[in-house]
Design an enzyme around this catalytic site. Structure first.
Site, PDB file in Angstrom:
ATOM      1  CB  ALA A  96      -0.878  -0.028   1.245  1.00  0.00           C
TER       2      ALA A  96
ATOM      3  N   GLY B 284       0.831  -5.187   0.722  1.00  0.00           N
ATOM      4  CA  GLY B 284      -0.278  -5.203  -0.235  1.00  0.00           C
ATOM      5  C   GLY B 284       0.142  -5.732  -1.599  1.00  0.00           C
TER       6      GLY B 284
ATOM      7  CD  GLU C  71      -2.178  -7.794   2.359  1.00  0.00           C
ATOM      8  OE1 GLU C  71      -1.759  -6.629   2.167  1.00  0.00           O
ATOM      9  OE2 GLU C  71      -2.931  -8.101   3.291  1.00  0.00           O
TER      10      GLU C  71
ATOM     11  CD  GLU D 149       1.527  -5.854   5.240  1.00  0.00           C
ATOM     12  OE1 GLU D 149       2.347  -6.754   5.544  1.00  0.00           O
ATOM     13  OE2 GLU D 149       0.850  -5.888   4.194  1.00  0.00           O
TER      14      GLU D 149
HETATM   15  C1  3H9 Z   1       0.637  -2.360   3.349  1.00  0.00           C
HETATM   16  O1  3H9 Z   1       0.885  -2.855   2.298  1.00  0.00           O
HETATM   17  C2  3H9 Z   1      -0.710  -2.448   4.023  1.00  0.00           C
HETATM   18  C3  3H9 Z   1      -1.608  -3.482   3.402  1.00  0.00           C
HETATM   19  O2  3H9 Z   1      -1.372  -4.750   3.970  1.00  0.00           O
HETATM   20  C4  3H9 Z   1      -3.055  -3.201   3.691  1.00  0.00           C
HETATM   21  C5  3H9 Z   1      -3.673  -2.014   3.043  1.00  0.00           C
HETATM   22  C6  3H9 Z   1      -5.195  -1.895   3.233  1.00  0.00           C
HETATM   23  N1  3H9 Z   1       4.604   3.522  -0.067  1.00  0.00           N
HETATM   24  O3  3H9 Z   1      13.289   2.174   0.509  1.00  0.00           O
HETATM   25  P1  3H9 Z   1      13.731   2.906  -0.699  1.00  0.00           P
HETATM   26  C7  3H9 Z   1       9.348   5.144  -1.174  1.00  0.00           C
HETATM   27  S1  3H9 Z   1       1.777  -1.434   4.193  1.00  0.00           S
HETATM   28  C8  3H9 Z   1       5.027   4.756  -0.377  1.00  0.00           C
HETATM   29  O4  3H9 Z   1      14.744   3.969  -0.550  1.00  0.00           O
HETATM   30  P2  3H9 Z   1      14.951   0.544  -1.739  1.00  0.00           P
HETATM   31  C9  3H9 Z   1      10.412   5.500  -0.158  1.00  0.00           C
HETATM   32  O5  3H9 Z   1       9.897   6.332   0.857  1.00  0.00           O
HETATM   33  C10 3H9 Z   1       3.177  -1.411   3.135  1.00  0.00           C
HETATM   34  N2  3H9 Z   1       6.328   5.038  -0.622  1.00  0.00           N
HETATM   35  O6  3H9 Z   1      14.167   1.912  -1.877  1.00  0.00           O
HETATM   36  C11 3H9 Z   1      11.459   6.167  -1.010  1.00  0.00           C
HETATM   37  O7  3H9 Z   1      11.039   7.498  -1.237  1.00  0.00           O
HETATM   38  P3  3H9 Z   1      12.127   8.683  -1.380  1.00  0.00           P
HETATM   39  C12 3H9 Z   1       3.948  -2.671   3.190  1.00  0.00           C
HETATM   40  C13 3H9 Z   1       7.196   4.028  -0.572  1.00  0.00           C
HETATM   41  O8  3H9 Z   1      15.228   0.097  -3.120  1.00  0.00           O
HETATM   42  C14 3H9 Z   1      11.355   5.412  -2.338  1.00  0.00           C
HETATM   43  O9  3H9 Z   1      10.073   4.788  -2.334  1.00  0.00           O
HETATM   44  N3  3H9 Z   1       5.150  -2.545   2.402  1.00  0.00           N
HETATM   45  C15 3H9 Z   1       6.814   2.730  -0.261  1.00  0.00           C
HETATM   46  O10 3H9 Z   1      16.062   0.654  -0.774  1.00  0.00           O
HETATM   47  C16 3H9 Z   1      12.428   4.340  -2.496  1.00  0.00           C
HETATM   48  O11 3H9 Z   1      12.391   3.504  -1.333  1.00  0.00           O
HETATM   49  C17 3H9 Z   1       6.326  -2.194   2.946  1.00  0.00           C
HETATM   50  O12 3H9 Z   1       6.439  -2.032   4.143  1.00  0.00           O
HETATM   51  C18 3H9 Z   1       5.437   2.476  -0.007  1.00  0.00           C
HETATM   52  N4  3H9 Z   1       4.973   1.260   0.281  1.00  0.00           N
HETATM   53  O13 3H9 Z   1      13.908  -0.466  -1.072  1.00  0.00           O
HETATM   54  C19 3H9 Z   1       7.479  -2.037   1.999  1.00  0.00           C
HETATM   55  N5  3H9 Z   1       7.904   1.938  -0.262  1.00  0.00           N
HETATM   56  O14 3H9 Z   1      12.943   8.318  -2.572  1.00  0.00           O
HETATM   57  C20 3H9 Z   1       8.143  -0.714   2.212  1.00  0.00           C
HETATM   58  C21 3H9 Z   1       8.943   2.731  -0.577  1.00  0.00           C
HETATM   59  O15 3H9 Z   1      11.294   9.896  -1.518  1.00  0.00           O
HETATM   60  N6  3H9 Z   1       9.234  -0.476   1.275  1.00  0.00           N
HETATM   61  N7  3H9 Z   1       8.532   3.990  -0.767  1.00  0.00           N
HETATM   62  O16 3H9 Z   1      12.924   8.650  -0.098  1.00  0.00           O
HETATM   63  C22 3H9 Z   1      10.431  -1.064   1.376  1.00  0.00           C
HETATM   64  O17 3H9 Z   1      10.656  -1.915   2.205  1.00  0.00           O
HETATM   65  C23 3H9 Z   1      11.512  -0.615   0.443  1.00  0.00           C
HETATM   66  O18 3H9 Z   1      11.163   0.650  -0.037  1.00  0.00           O
HETATM   67  C24 3H9 Z   1      11.757  -1.547  -0.779  1.00  0.00           C
HETATM   68  C25 3H9 Z   1      12.763  -0.844  -1.749  1.00  0.00           C
HETATM   69  C26 3H9 Z   1      12.364  -2.855  -0.291  1.00  0.00           C
HETATM   70  C27 3H9 Z   1      10.498  -1.814  -1.545  1.00  0.00           C
END
Ligand code: 3H9
Length: 719
Positions: free
Chosen positions: A67, A106, A109, A129
């Site tokens: 998400a 998500g 999911e 999450e």
């Molecule tokens: C969820 O899914 C809830 C659902 O179950 C239910 C819903 C109803 N959203 O980390 P990076 C941005 S909760 C928005 O440096 P990497 C991040 O802030 C979600 N923005 O890259 C950054 O911005 P900036 C569950 C996001 O290659 C840029 O993208 N998912 C999101 O080192 C690059 O990110 C997670 O918890 C997001 N979801 O790592 C995964 N994700 O450039 C969270 C990233 O402005 N994400 N951004 O600073 C991660 O773990 C890492 O970002 C990922 C890439 C491994 C994907």
């Protein structure tokens, strides 16, 4: 579709297959435009008679990162995620998730509502999450247990750790791995399924849940795991409750309804806001406000580490783990041999615990080479000096490094508090000199303070921050000032803990109060772990008078109570155990020292203990921010969570203060000022923000600043 929505889905066709590509760089979260695109194009594919199967994939390196975290707490635009996922799950035509990269939260999911899942061998899938104070709220708690069994699913959701494609295939999360072109393989896979009258839906798979019914151990084990690894956190209990519902409810939709209720409870819990603050805070901390994003980096192909002790060895492991060959230099052959042996042993332990394979160990060990000679460092791109804290010794090493290494090499000093400018001044390249404060054990602790000297160039700073990212550290920039960020804040915290002991609280009470607040270890257990004798010996050697707050620790040392190392300190320890037992025999010493210093001992509440120790952190933090030593208050939160055991679910000390209200913080400090007026004087920035009903955020600009920075030789240190 309207233009204001964020992100999009690209729609193309290849013969009888529709391909939906999520396009929302850089990591394809399920923002409003993506949800709208999925809803619209699934129905378009279903309405098109020439289409017989649908592939869902992601553009770039990510499938879907979950998400859109930035939407939480805001009013979302476009269709909600459940609507989009229902559209996929009830598609008349089979849908295959072609997982081209990370499928998290998500994102996974979404893949779980597809009929089939295929990944590349680089794909990773997970439900992280819990790290954001949330639970998988788009069906993850109901579908993953159906696919891989509740026990495995709980482990994945409670750890939040993603798994590789290979493991996902073994466990049954995905159906196949593509070794060639993902889309071609996905089309081939789907063509074979197209003729089938039915396509599997995860929601219909109940066998693994029925098996778990009545087996209490599944949930009991999950509860034990959560209380061990996620003390104080709200979301884990909610996740377990969701899985309990999945196991016990016959109707899938009833489980889904419960999941939505529990998700909402997480969403409105303050822990969620705190943990998302840390997610974005960590990413913000990696950026340096006045250094452009496009700053060219110095290429790092080979590294050197000077010093083969615990710190040097840990730093060398960080380089090797990031794939960078590293030379470890020590001038003492025996030390070098011992140091290399410790590195080998550390990796071996990881192999034995299943954290790496023997093959992976051989690769990283192959990247680490010992040397006794500075000449061997001629072609390294960066050196981290990691010898003990002595300015003259470090300066001598920097002179040798300046001579031995290529003139473009970056020279970093690993120090917890020495003046980086004084070290840089002995070299001909002060612009290439920087401080790196790794925390021990350096191969495990995530925090890295990167110390910016007055001459450190943009390129040097940007390069070291990017290495921190490669090492998977939480890197935070600090200006060159005594104690940098973390140890300077620690000073006030331990000062208050020691004063509370003098005023009548016992170590056990102080530690328990702070641990119940969420600190991973109370200050006295920490002092016992570090060793009380270090400060005592240094004071004796330097003929330094013992400060009031160290008098009790020094008196304990006089009685041979050095801490864990000899089984007695503030606590007693049984042979071979690290469990602290109260030491009533110390109480006479505490009383005597309080009496001798005219301090009346009294009953102290747990709340006073927490407030005094934590607000001491906050006030010093405000001063650090005012001076611009930290760039933003969130950076201090990252430091405290990753280096000092502050509970992540409280968002760090500065976020905690913001949540309490800065006026409330000042009110409490004013009450404490009766005890010590000087100590509890609010930092000007704290007072100003409280007066404006504002909160901590970015550091003030140079012009706005009341205090100018200088590297004063003050004594910063806890024990
Ligand atoms: C969820 O899914 C809830 C659902 O179950 C239910 C819903 C109803 N959203 O980390 P990076 C941005 S909760 C928005 O440096 P990497 C991040 O802030 C979600 N923005 O890259 C950054 O911005 P900036 C569950 C996001 O290659 C840029 O993208 N998912 C999101 O080192 C690059 O990110 C997670 O918890 C997001 N979801 O790592 C995964 N994700 O450039 C969270 C990233 O402005 N994400 N951004 O600073 C991660 O773990 C890492 O970002 C990922 C890439 C491994 C994907």
């Amino acid at each position: 579709m309207t233009n204001e929505l964020k992100g999009k889905v690209n729609y193309t066709t290849k013969g009888n297959i529709a391909i939906l590509e999520v396009d929302n760089p850089p990591v394809n979260p399920l923002s409003s435009g993506v949800r709208a695109g999925l809803t619209e194009y699934i129905s378009k594919a279903n309405e098109d008679d020439s289409i017989e199967g649908i592939i869902l994939t992601g553009a770039g390196r990510s499938f879907i990162a979950g998400a859109d975290i930035s939407e939480f707490g805001q009013k979302p635009d476009g269709p909600d995620l459940h609507t989009a996922l229902r559209e996929i799950e009830f598609s008349k035509k089979p849908v295959l998730a072609a997982i081209n990269g990370t499928a998290l939260g998500g994102g996974l999911e979404t893949a779980l509502v597809c009929n089939y899942r295929m990944g590349t061998n680089k794909a990773i899938v997970g439900l992280p999450e819990v790290n954001l104070g949330l639970l998988p709220g788009a069906g993850g708690t109901q579908r993953l247990p159906r696919l891989i069994g509740p026990s495995q699913a709980l482990k994945m959701m409670l750890s939040g750790t993603p798994i590789s494609a290979k493991k996902a295939l073994q466990q049954g999360v995905i159906d196949a791995i593509s070794e060639n072109s993902l889309i071609d393989d996905a089309i081939m896979f789907l063509q074979e399924k197209i003729g089938q009258s039915e396509h599997p839906k995860v929601r219909d798979k109940n066998e693994k849940l029925i098996e778990a019914r009545g087996a209490d151990n599944v949930l009991a084990e999950a509860r034990a795991l959560a209380s061990k690894t996620r003390r104080g956190q709200f979301a884990p209990g909610q996740i377990i409750a969701c899985v309990e519902a999945a196991i016990n409810e016959d109707d899938f939709d009833v489980g889904m309804k419960k999941e939505s209720e529990y998700f909402l409870e997480c969403l409105i819990n303050p822990q969620r806001e705190a943990m998302i603050h840390i997610f974005f805070g960590e990413r913000a901390a990696s950026k340096i406000s006045d250094i452009p994003k496009e700053t060219p980096l110095h290429p790092i192909q080979k590294a050197g580490v000077v010093g083969s002790g615990t710190m040097g060895g840990g730093i060398a492991m960080n380089f090797a783990n990031s794939g960078i060959p590293v030379l470890v230099l020590d001038q003492d052959e025996k030390n070098l041999e011992r140091g290399m042996g410790v590195i080998d042993k550390n990796y071996q332990m990881m192999v034995e615990r299943g954290r790496m394979t023997q093959e992976q160990k051989d690769i990283v060990m192959g990247l680490i080479s010992p040397t006794l000679s500075y000449e061997d460092l001629a072609d390294v791109d960066i050196v981290v000096e990691a010898v003990y804290e002595n300015l003259e010794l470090k300066q001598e090493i920097f002179r040798s490094l300046d001579e031995a290494t290529n003139e473009n090499a970056i020279l970093a000093s690993n120090t917890s508090g020495l003046d980086i400018d004084a070290i840089a001044s002995v070299t001909n390249r002060p612009e290439k000199v920087v401080g790196t404060h790794f925390f021990s054990p350096a191969n495990i602790m995530r925090l890295l303070e990167v110390v910016r000297g007055q001459d450190s160039s943009d390129e040097t700073m940007a390069t070291v921050m990017s290495i921190g990212k490669r090492m998977k550290k939480a890197s935070v920039v600090s200006l060159n000032a005594p104690g940098f960020i973390g140890n300077r804040m620690l000073y006030g915290y331990t000062y208050q803990a020691n004063m509370l002991l003098l005023e009548g609280a016992l170590p056990n009470q102080i530690d328990n109060a702070l641990e119940s607040f969420g600190m991973s270890m109370g200050p006295f257990r920490m002092m016992d772990l570090v060793g009380l004798d270090l400060g005592w010996r240094a004071r004796k050697l330097g003929n330094i008078e013992t400060p009031l707050t160290n008098k009790i620790a020094d008196a304990l040392c006089e009685q041979d109570r050095f801490g864990q190392k000899n089984s007695k300190g503030f606590y007693n320890y049984s042979e071979g155990s690290r469990a602290p037992n109260p030491a009533p025999e110390n109480e006479d010493i505490y009383k005597e020292i309080s009496d001798n210093n005219n301090i009346a001992r009294r009953e102290i509440s747990d709340q006073e203990i927490i407030d005094r120790c934590i607000l001491a952190l906050v006030n010093e933090g405000a001063q650090i921010l005012e001076e611009g030593v930290a760039q933003r208050s969130g950076d201090m939160d990252i430091v405290y969570i990753n280096g000092y055991g502050f509970p992540i679910w409280r968002g760090g000390p500065m976020f905690y203060a913001n949540q309490q209200g800065l006026d409330k913080v000042i009110e409490k400090m004013n009450n404490f000022s009766k005890l010590d007026e000087e100590f509890w004087k609010p930092a000007p920035l704290l007072q100003k923000l409280a007066d404006e009903s504002s909160v901590f955020g970015e550091a003030p600009t140079q012009n706005e600043r009341a205090t100018k920075l200088s590297f004063k030789k003050t004594n910063i240190g806890g024990v």
